[in-house]
Design an enzyme around this catalytic site. Structure first.
Site, mmCIF file in Angstrom:
data_model
loop_
_atom_site.group_PDB
_atom_site.id
_atom_site.type_symbol
_atom_site.label_atom_id
_atom_site.label_comp_id
_atom_site.label_asym_id
_atom_site.label_seq_id
_atom_site.Cartn_x
_atom_site.Cartn_y
_atom_site.Cartn_z
ATOM 1 C CG ASP A 295 -1.751 0.781 1.050
ATOM 2 O OD1 ASP A 295 -2.825 0.576 0.536
ATOM 3 O OD2 ASP A 295 -2.274 1.084 2.014
ATOM 4 C CE1 TYR A 297 6.960 3.446 3.654
ATOM 5 C CE2 TYR A 297 7.518 5.090 2.026
ATOM 6 C CZ TYR A 297 7.433 3.747 2.940
ATOM 7 O OH TYR A 297 7.833 2.765 2.883
ATOM 8 C CG PHE A 308 9.451 -1.058 0.556
ATOM 9 C CD1 PHE A 308 9.452 -1.578 1.653
ATOM 10 C CD2 PHE A 308 9.301 -1.964 -0.468
ATOM 11 C CE1 PHE A 308 8.699 -2.327 1.430
ATOM 12 C CE2 PHE A 308 8.344 -3.467 -0.197
ATOM 13 C CZ PHE A 308 8.150 -3.364 1.735
ATOM 14 C CG HIS A 417 7.115 -6.484 5.002
ATOM 15 N ND1 HIS A 417 6.797 -5.326 5.820
ATOM 16 C CD2 HIS A 417 6.497 -6.555 4.111
ATOM 17 C CE1 HIS A 417 6.624 -3.994 4.843
ATOM 18 N NE2 HIS A 417 6.187 -5.596 3.822
#
Ligand code: SF4
Length: 452
Positions: A295, A297, A308, A417
């Site tokens: 998703d 930020y 990321f 993760h």
């Protein structure tokens, strides 16, 4: 990749290329075959200019193979430090010097089979040395420029260097192989540039199938593609031919309506023009790695369309900090002071989120609206239409996507993760960055320089 271009006539391409760049050579400084070999090893993922500054000192300090073979490794590392992967390259060039002395009588062998037995020497490096030092047409050097221009000219629809080389070798007379690579590198570097191909002054403009579309469909100058019912900007660059059908499907029409309405009612991240940055920055012909996020930020100024990654100057989020920590443990690259991952994307690392938009300050607020179907189609398409890509799947959500990927031809790297909640449960110590590069090298692809 789909074959979407009618090729330029090869004889005309050859004639004009060699007339335009009659004395083409690489821009590395060297005097002897040994020096060219060492400079070429150092040049992987580094500019020729930077290599030339390093080799000037290296060759002055170690003027022959025995002095390089006997040097303290720390002294070599100190000199080559400005180039990427300097420690590994320092070890390789010293090992090459030692092996040339012990196995090849102190001279560079003049065969591809022998050269590729040397540390850090793959087919491309061997071809550079054989083409330039010995004028031997052993093959065609395919770097990022040659790959890009050859694709634009319609001479290949492959994305991997070895297959592009085979396509070119089939079409180009062998006596021209040695000069064809350096000439095409110059053309790609100064005319058919990645960002803005200068078609107006290109000698191939009248025969190039991309000349008329280059201003509207390059990876870095994408134009909005609008659909009949909604006004969302869709900048897919070179992905457009792959995904046009997907954009016409009813679910995507609904998704557009949803996102358009969300923008009308409040703030949505990333900004509209940046939703498809991952596509604009990493074209299908350039993709080597796909790192799947979930998703975007959702705080102010963070998201810009790459999983990321955050914009320059934005505080580095915890998951990315953990990625940098693992990168240091894995490859010795110290944590960057920026979370802006565009340099990775430009090297072929597609940083794709499964969901491409989010309401400000509401995590996962655009999930199950259609983005997942769209990005699943992208993953499937990459799997079906490329020869080898490393898929990096971190965490349970991303790992479910393995079913979309043909593991018989691609590499899948999975782990926990990197978020603070799970990094200690299998992300730390998983060495994803070196494993990615190992898989790329194994498949004849260049490594990623992870240093930002
Ligand atoms: S016409 Fe344009 S796209 Fe084609 S080779 Fe020349 S610069 Fe590249």
């Amino acid at each position: 990749m789909p074959d979407i271009l009618a090729p330029a006539p090869i004889q005309t391409v050859c004639d004009r290329l060699l007339t335009t760049y009659p004395n083409a050579t690489y821009e590395l400084d060297w005097q002897t075959p040994e020096q060219l070999l060492i400079a070429t090893i150092l040049a992987a993922q580094t500019t020729d200019k930077k290599v030339n500054t390093v080799t000037a000192q290296l060759f002055a300090t170690f003027p022959d193979l025995p002095s390089l073979a006997d040097a303290a490794i720390a002294d070599i590392e100190a000199i080559v430090k400005p180039v990427s992967f300097h420690r590994r390259k320092a070890q390789n060039i010293q090992a090459v010097a030692q092996q040339l002395l012990t196995q090849f009588g102190g001279a560079v062998p003049q065969s591809l089979e022998a050269l590729v037995t040397l540390p850090g020497v793959a087919r491309k490096t061997a071809n550079v040395v054989l083409n330039c030092a010995f004028n031997l047409p052993s093959g065609i050097v395919v770097d990022t420029h040659v790959a890009r221009v050859s694709g634009r000219l319609g001479l290949t629809n492959q994305s991997q260097a070895p297959k592009i080389e085979i396509d070119l070798m089939r079409q180009i007379p062998q006596q021209q192989w040695a000069t064809w690579g350096p000439a095409m590198v110059l053309h790609g570097r100064y005319v058919c540039k990645a960002k803005k191909p200068d078609c107006d002054r290109c000698v191939f403009a009248d025969i190039c199938p991309s000349a008329t579309v280059s201003s509207v469909s390059t990876a870095t100058t994408p134009q909005p593609l609008s659909t009949p019912t909604q006004s969302m900007q869709i900048n897919l660059g070179d992905w457009t031919p792959w995904l046009t059908d997907e954009l016409q499907k009813p679910y995507f029409q609904k998704l557009q309506a949803f996102v358009t309405q969300a923008r009308a009612q409040g703030e949505v991240f990333p900004p509209e023009a940046e939703v498809f940055s991952a596509f604009a920055l990493t074209s299908p012909s350039a993709i080597k790695v796909l790192i799947l996020g979930q998703d975007p930020y959702h705080d102010n100024g963070q998201a810009h369309g790459l999983s990321f990654s955050v914009k320059p100057g934005v505080k580095i989020p915890p998951s990315l900090r953990n990625m940098f920590r693992e990168l240091e443990d894995d490859l010795g690259i110290p944590p960057a002071d920026t979370g802006y991952l565009v340099p990775w994307a430009k090297q072929g690392v597609m940083l794709l989120n499964a969901v491409l938009t989010v309401n400000a300050h509401q995590a996962n607020s655009h999930k199950n609206q259609g983005w997942e179907k769209f990005t699943d189609a992208v993953i499937r398409m990459v799997s079906d239409h490329t020869d080898h890509v490393v898929f990096v799947l971190w965490g349970g959500y991303a790992r479910k996507k393995t079913k979309l990927i043909d593991a018989s031809k691609h590499t899948i790297i999975e782990s926990a993760h990197p978020s603070p909640l799970s990094a200690r449960n299998g992300f730390f110590g998983s060495q994803p960055f070196s494993r990615v590069n190992g898989a790329l090298v194994e498949h004849g692809q260049g490594e990623i320089d992870w240093q930002l």
